[in-house]
Every structure is written in structure tokens, then in C-alpha cells.
Design a protein around this motif. Structure first.
Motif, mmCIF file in Angstrom:
data_model
loop_
_atom_site.group_PDB
_atom_site.id
_atom_site.type_symbol
_atom_site.label_atom_id
_atom_site.label_comp_id
_atom_site.label_asym_id
_atom_site.label_seq_id
_atom_site.Cartn_x
_atom_site.Cartn_y
_atom_site.Cartn_z
ATOM 1 N N PRO A 185 0.803 -1.229 0.000
ATOM 2 C CA PRO A 185 0.000 0.000 0.000
ATOM 3 C C PRO A 185 0.836 1.281 0.000
ATOM 4 O O PRO A 185 0.738 2.125 0.884
ATOM 5 N N VAL A 186 1.652 1.401 -1.030
ATOM 6 C CA VAL A 186 2.529 2.557 -1.214
ATOM 7 C C VAL A 186 2.550 2.875 -2.713
ATOM 8 O O VAL A 186 2.621 1.953 -3.533
ATOM 9 N N PRO A 187 2.498 4.151 -3.126
ATOM 10 C CA PRO A 187 2.590 4.462 -4.559
ATOM 11 C C PRO A 187 4.006 4.239 -5.083
ATOM 12 O O PRO A 187 4.920 4.996 -4.765
ATOM 13 N N GLN A 188 4.179 3.201 -5.880
ATOM 14 C CA GLN A 188 5.499 2.857 -6.417
ATOM 15 C C GLN A 188 5.522 2.798 -7.942
ATOM 16 O O GLN A 188 6.583 2.642 -8.526
ATOM 17 N N ILE A 189 4.344 2.950 -8.566
ATOM 18 C CA ILE A 189 4.251 2.948 -10.021
ATOM 19 C C ILE A 189 3.885 4.362 -10.466
ATOM 20 O O ILE A 189 2.904 4.940 -9.999
ATOM 21 N N LEU A 190 4.676 4.930 -11.365
ATOM 22 C CA LEU A 190 4.410 6.262 -11.901
ATOM 23 C C LEU A 190 3.979 6.078 -13.354
ATOM 24 O O LEU A 190 4.801 5.817 -14.233
ATOM 25 N N TYR A 191 2.678 6.217 -13.563
ATOM 26 C CA TYR A 191 2.066 5.937 -14.861
ATOM 27 C C TYR A 191 1.963 7.223 -15.666
ATOM 28 O O TYR A 191 1.361 8.194 -15.228
ATOM 29 N N ARG A 192 2.547 7.218 -16.852
ATOM 30 C CA ARG A 192 2.607 8.434 -17.650
ATOM 31 C C ARG A 192 1.366 8.585 -18.531
ATOM 32 O O ARG A 192 0.963 7.640 -19.221
ATOM 33 N N VAL A 193 0.782 9.781 -18.506
ATOM 34 C CA VAL A 193 -0.378 10.066 -19.346
ATOM 35 C C VAL A 193 -0.115 11.331 -20.150
ATOM 36 O O VAL A 193 0.661 12.193 -19.744
ATOM 37 N N ASN A 194 -0.786 11.427 -21.280
ATOM 38 C CA ASN A 194 -0.751 12.637 -22.094
ATOM 39 C C ASN A 194 -1.908 13.504 -21.639
ATOM 40 O O ASN A 194 -3.069 13.225 -21.951
ATOM 41 N N SER A 195 -1.625 14.568 -20.917
ATOM 42 C CA SER A 195 -2.671 15.389 -20.317
ATOM 43 C C SER A 195 -3.211 16.446 -21.266
ATOM 44 O O SER A 195 -4.153 17.166 -20.923
ATOM 45 N N ASN A 196 -2.659 16.548 -22.466
ATOM 46 C CA ASN A 196 -3.048 17.633 -23.375
ATOM 47 C C ASN A 196 -4.088 17.246 -24.411
ATOM 48 O O ASN A 196 -4.609 18.096 -25.120
ATOM 49 N N SER A 197 -4.396 15.971 -24.542
ATOM 50 C CA SER A 197 -5.348 15.585 -25.576
ATOM 51 C C SER A 197 -6.086 14.323 -25.180
ATOM 52 O O SER A 197 -5.584 13.503 -24.424
ATOM 53 N N MET A 198 -7.309 14.190 -25.715
ATOM 54 C CA MET A 198 -8.057 12.966 -25.509
ATOM 55 C C MET A 198 -7.335 11.822 -26.204
ATOM 56 O O MET A 198 -6.877 11.946 -27.328
ATOM 57 N N SER A 199 -7.250 10.703 -25.523
ATOM 58 C CA SER A 199 -6.613 9.541 -26.137
ATOM 59 C C SER A 199 -7.316 9.190 -27.441
ATOM 60 O O SER A 199 -8.535 9.143 -27.527
ATOM 61 N N THR A 200 -6.530 8.970 -28.489
ATOM 62 C CA THR A 200 -7.113 8.566 -29.769
ATOM 63 C C THR A 200 -7.606 7.131 -29.714
ATOM 64 O O THR A 200 -8.210 6.647 -30.666
ATOM 65 N N ASN A 201 -7.362 6.463 -28.594
ATOM 66 C CA ASN A 201 -7.700 5.046 -28.500
ATOM 67 C C ASN A 201 -8.912 4.771 -27.620
ATOM 68 O O ASN A 201 -9.143 3.620 -27.252
ATOM 69 N N VAL A 202 -9.705 5.797 -27.269
ATOM 70 C CA VAL A 202 -10.820 5.536 -26.354
ATOM 71 C C VAL A 202 -11.835 4.578 -26.960
ATOM 72 O O VAL A 202 -12.427 3.760 -26.254
ATOM 73 N N PHE A 203 -12.036 4.652 -28.270
ATOM 74 C CA PHE A 203 -12.996 3.750 -28.901
ATOM 75 C C PHE A 203 -12.447 2.326 -28.933
ATOM 76 O O PHE A 203 -13.184 1.362 -28.721
ATOM 77 N N ARG A 204 -11.143 2.200 -29.193
ATOM 78 C CA ARG A 204 -10.526 0.877 -29.135
ATOM 79 C C ARG A 204 -10.555 0.348 -27.709
ATOM 80 O O ARG A 204 -10.822 -0.835 -27.479
ATOM 81 N N GLN A 205 -10.291 1.224 -26.737
ATOM 82 C CA GLN A 205 -10.365 0.817 -25.341
ATOM 83 C C GLN A 205 -11.752 0.289 -25.003
ATOM 84 O O GLN A 205 -11.884 -0.719 -24.296
#
Length: 333
Positions: free
Chosen positions: A194-214
Motif C-alpha cells: 500500500p505505497v505508490p510505487q508505479i508512476l504511470y505516464r499520461v498525455n494530459s493535453n489531448s483525448m486519447s485517440t484510443n478511447v474507442f478501441r479501449q
């Protein structure tokens, strides 16, 4: 022979692969091999990898085949008793492997140890905390409800357990990690760090082009997961689907306000409500609807300052907080 095998699949990852590999090589636990699966990169990825001199690094290059296939290729050459994966743009805190290994050694029946996740931007700056969900022991029902591991860069897994449940499903183009965690949870206990050890990178400037695939791929995973699930857990399916559509709503509204994003978010939100009618009673959902309407109706120059003021009072991330993680109390009819 190294105790842990760390597998990094990478395709055209020149912008982040060096930092990702450095976060692995700087682990406080050092008895590991670092297997880099070059998935047909055509940029400077191989050049950057080659510039890092460490005897623990092993590089294998293949024609492009996708993330699931690359992870499977890594498993096939791994020799460690434990295996962990990290995507080529994510990071670990230095104590990640040490803490997860300790958790598994102290819980010999568990096959998988996972940590909490926080989110970072393109510059590796903190954005917000992740779900920070803690489930120990039998995690199957909770995992049917939502992928609380959050990403494929998280767990440390006993290699024998991976062999027993089979490879990542290469027919899936998204959510293949959730599919794997579900297959493991159906057979083995999990243990949380129970400790944050994974730093997950996101693109905060645009909607993911993969939301429909997701959407398509995640629904496939849910359908696949509930086929063998016991009757007593089938009622969770509608909540699982609602969680997916709430998450996709959040992803659609990320970044600058644009009408097409608002329309996509509205469709996802309607799907969430169809799956879980109790959402009508959630005040946060009506605030999300207000944001969606502002994005759809108002010109961007008007929407941006109004949304900025609204965000001071209400963070859209609250939508994720209301993703159902605890098992509903609904009884089977």
C-alpha cells in the motif's frame, strides 16, 4: 541466475525509454535481469538502449507485433523465479521490486504482489494520485469489478503462476493486462504493497485517440471474464461495465474542451447509467453532466475559463473516486 526478470516492451520509445530503464536499474534490489523487447522500433530507441551500460541488460529485437506479443516474448526468454513488466514510458520508485518481493516471500500462497499507482505527465511531473486500492487475499471478485492494479507496469508475479495460466491474449489490442490479472486472481491470492510505487505516464493535453478501441477491447475482456465466473458473481457484470464507461467518460473529457470530446463523453456517460441506474442518485454524476454540456454547447473561448473556475470547486477526477471498487451489497434474485 537472477531472481527477478524485468521485461520492457518498447516500440518507438526514444522519448522515454532511457528514463524508464534508469528507474529499473536504480532499484534497491539488484538481483534481476532487464529484458528489453524491441518491437520493431524505427526511431532512436535501440541507440538509446545501447548507450546504457549494465550487464543486467538483455536486448531482443523482433518485427512489430504489439504489446501482448512483446510481453510473451519476454516471458519466453526470462529465467527469473519472479517476473515484472514495465511499459517503456512508465517509471518505478527505487524500492518497488524490493517491497513487492518481500510481500511475496512473506505470503507464499500469493502469486502476485502489486503497489499503488500515481500519474505523471510528459515531463515526469506528478499529476494526481491513482486509485490506491488495497485488496489482499482473494481478489477475484474485486478485480471482476474494476482493474484496481490500473496498468501493466505494476505487479511482480511468480513465474510458475504465469506459466500455469498461459500467455497474454494477443488477440486483445487493449486491456490485455486486466485479462491476465483476472486469470491469475481466479487461481491465486494477491498481496498489496500500500505505497505508490508505479508512476504511470499520461498525455494530459489531448483525448486519447484510443478511447474507442479501449471501449471495444475492454468490453471483450469483461465478456470473456464473466463466462467462467460463478453464478454468485454474475451480478457484478453491470457494475463492471459501468466502471469502464465512467473511466472512458473521464478520458474523453481530458485536455482542452472540444465539442467532439463532449459528445463522446456524453455517449459513454449514458452507457454507464444504462449499466448502473443507481448513478442517478450520485451528485457527482450531475456535475459531470454539467461539464459535458458546457463542452458541447459553449464555444471553446467561453468554455475554458468557466471550466477552469469549475475545476477549482470540483475536480473531474472525483468521477474516478466514485468508480465502484467495494463489492455491491446487491443480492442475487
Amino acid at each position: 541466475m537472477p531472481l527477478i526478470s524485468v521485461i520492457i516492451p518498447v516500440y518507438n520509445g526514444e522519448k522515454t525509454i532511457g528514463e524508464t530503464m534508469a528507474s529499473v536499474l536504480q532499484q534497491t534490489f539488484a538481483d534481476f535481469e532487464l529484458i528489453v523487447i524491441n518491437d520493431g522500433s524505427i526511431d532512436r530507441t535501440l541507440e538509446i538502449i545501447s548507450s546504457l551500460k549494465d550487464p543486467r541488460i538483455k536486448v531482443f529485437s523482433y518485427p512489430n507485433a504489439g504489446l501482448a506479443a512483446s510481453r510473451n516474448r519476454g516471458i519466453s526468454v526470462a529465467v527469473g523465479e519472479y517476473i515484472s513488466f514495465i511499459d517503456a514510458d512508465d517509471l518505478w520508485t527505487p524500492d518497488k521490486l524490493e517491497a513487492q518481493l518481500k510481500a511475496l516471500q512473506e505470503n507464499p500462497l500469493a502469486a502476485l504482489a502489486y503497489s499503488w499507482t500515481d500519474l505523471i505527465d510528459e515531463l515526469s511531473q506528478f499529476i494526481r494520485i491513482g486509485g490506491h486500492v488495497t485488496v489482499n487475499g482473494d481478489a477475484y471478485a474485486n478485480l471482476l469489478l474494476v482493474n484496481f492494479l490500473e496498468n501493466g507496469s505494476n505487479p511482480l508475479i511468480r513465474r510458475q503462476a504465469l506459466i500455469e495460466v498461459g500467455n497474454f491474449d494477443e488477440s486483445l489490442k487493449s486491456a490485455e493486462d486486466w485479462d491476465m490479472w483476472l486469470r491469475l486472481a481466479a487461481r491465486y491470492p494477491f498481496v498489496a504493497v500500500p505505497v505508490p510505487q508505479i508512476l504511470y505516464r499520461v498525455n494530459s493535453n489531448s483525448m486519447s485517440t484510443n478511447v474507442f478501441r479501449q471501449e471495444v477491447e475492454t468490453v471483450k475482456v469483461i465478456e470473456k471474464a464473466f463466462l467462467p465466473a460463478p453464478k454468485s458473481l454474475q451480478y457484478l457484470k453491470k457494475y463492471s461495465l459501468a466502471n469502464v464507461y465512467k473511466y472512458l467518460t473521464y478520458k474523453a473529457l481530458e485536455g482542452s474542451p472540444k465539442r467532439d470530446r463532449g459528445l463522446v463523453a456524453a455517449r459513454f456517460m449514458m452507457q454507464a447509467i444504462r449499466c448502473d441506474r443507481t448513478l442517478f442518485r450520485k451528485r457527482v454524476i450531475w456535475k459531470v453532466w454539467l461539464k459535458i454540456l458546457m463542452v458541447i454547447i459553449l464555444p471553446r473561448r467561453l468554455a475554458e475559463p468557466l471550466l477552469a473556475k469549475m475545476n477549482q470547486l470540483f475536480n473531474l477526477h472525483a468521477l474516478l473516486v466514485h468508480i465502484q471498487v467495494k463489492l455491491p451489497t446487491e443480492k442475487l434474485s
